[in-house]
Design an enzyme around this catalytic site. Sequence first.
Site, mmCIF file in Angstrom:
data_model
loop_
_atom_site.group_PDB
_atom_site.id
_atom_site.type_symbol
_atom_site.label_atom_id
_atom_site.label_comp_id
_atom_site.label_asym_id
_atom_site.label_seq_id
_atom_site.Cartn_x
_atom_site.Cartn_y
_atom_site.Cartn_z
ATOM 1 C CG ASP A 142 14.267 -0.052 6.012
ATOM 2 O OD1 ASP A 142 15.142 0.717 6.396
ATOM 3 O OD2 ASP A 142 13.623 -0.785 6.785
ATOM 4 C CE LYS B 282 -2.510 -2.278 3.373
ATOM 5 N NZ LYS B 282 -3.267 -2.293 4.635
ATOM 6 N N GLY B 283 2.100 1.159 0.425
ATOM 7 C CA GLY B 283 2.914 2.329 0.714
ATOM 8 C C GLY B 283 3.057 3.359 -0.396
ATOM 9 C CE LYS C 21 13.935 4.233 7.182
ATOM 10 N NZ LYS C 21 13.316 3.523 8.341
ATOM 11 N NE ARG D 291 -1.024 2.017 4.842
ATOM 12 C CZ ARG D 291 0.068 1.285 4.662
ATOM 13 N NH1 ARG D 291 1.104 1.782 4.016
ATOM 14 N NH2 ARG D 291 0.141 0.053 5.130
HETATM 15 P P1 IMP Z 1 12.742 -3.031 2.535
HETATM 16 O O1 IMP Z 1 13.312 -3.276 3.911
HETATM 17 O O2 IMP Z 1 13.666 -2.223 1.673
HETATM 18 O O3 IMP Z 1 12.349 -4.329 1.889
HETATM 19 O O4 IMP Z 1 11.417 -2.181 2.738
HETATM 20 C C1 IMP Z 1 10.226 -2.841 3.064
HETATM 21 C C2 IMP Z 1 9.073 -1.944 3.335
HETATM 22 O O5 IMP Z 1 9.163 -1.569 4.704
HETATM 23 C C3 IMP Z 1 8.949 -0.629 2.590
HETATM 24 O O6 IMP Z 1 8.376 -0.737 1.321
HETATM 25 C C4 IMP Z 1 8.037 0.123 3.543
HETATM 26 O O7 IMP Z 1 6.685 -0.204 3.266
HETATM 27 C C5 IMP Z 1 8.462 -0.410 4.895
HETATM 28 N N1 IMP Z 1 9.314 0.563 5.597
HETATM 29 C C6 IMP Z 1 10.652 0.614 5.686
HETATM 30 N N2 IMP Z 1 11.082 1.653 6.415
HETATM 31 C C7 IMP Z 1 9.954 2.298 6.805
HETATM 32 C C8 IMP Z 1 9.714 3.495 7.572
HETATM 33 O O8 IMP Z 1 10.607 4.205 8.066
HETATM 34 N N3 IMP Z 1 8.404 3.820 7.737
HETATM 35 C C9 IMP Z 1 7.366 3.113 7.211
HETATM 36 N N4 IMP Z 1 7.553 2.006 6.482
HETATM 37 C C10 IMP Z 1 8.835 1.608 6.277
HETATM 38 MG MG MG Z 2 4.717 -0.565 4.601
#
Ligand code: IMP
Ligand code: MG
Length: 179
Positions: A103, A43-44, A131, A165
């Site tokens: 992330d 959903k992000g 990040k 959101r």
């Molecule tokens: P990944 O760790 O790069 O696979 O990111 C996974 C998902 O974690 C992202 O698409 C976001 O939906 C969520 N996410 C990561 N960091 C944050 C944050 O600081 N706030 C909210 N959601 C986050």
């Molecule tokens: Mg998320």
Amino acid sequence: MEERIFGKPIITQEEMRKRIRELGLKIAEDYQGRDLLMVGVLKGAFAFIADLSRATPLPLRIDFLVVSTRAKNNTDSGRIDIISDIFQDLAGQDILVVEDIVDSGHTIAFLKEKIMGQKPKSLKFVALLNKPQRRKVDVVVDYIGFTIPNKYVVGYGLDYENKYRNLPYIAVLDKVQEE
Ligand code: IMP
Ligand code: MG
């Protein structure tokens, strides 16, 4: 009171509008004359893709997929589930995946492998936020809105326990700051 719940804004609405306009023009330039398919990761990415697509002056197409990360505070596992997939054939298409934030990098690594298996003509990624301090897997993100410090952020599509959101800016949620 409100400030405590919503946290401190670290990127304002105005900063976001400006940066998204730049990204949209850059994407339009890069994909000019091609048949672009933007794929939003829900959903992000719902807010970001709504604004980014409207900032991209091309006759592009939009589709979505829905993913969920298994353990909220343990993305190290890299366990990602596709809740709802794209229903069209991606073979031979120019695809730009639109993400809210990179992330650990697991989601992008996972989607890259999955989509590449369908033999697109090209595949790129755009993320509103990056990040880098939390990266666990090396991933290439072709377009990035903002690089942010290692803080848990909400707003503009990003959630904490499925809330916040709808905030029109990006804020650090004080109570879930991470080291
Ligand atoms: P990944 O760790 O790069 O696979 O990111 C996974 C998902 O974690 C992202 O698409 C976001 O939906 C969520 N996410 C990561 N960091 C944050 C944050 O600081 N706030 C909210 N959601 C986050
Ligand atoms: Mg998320």
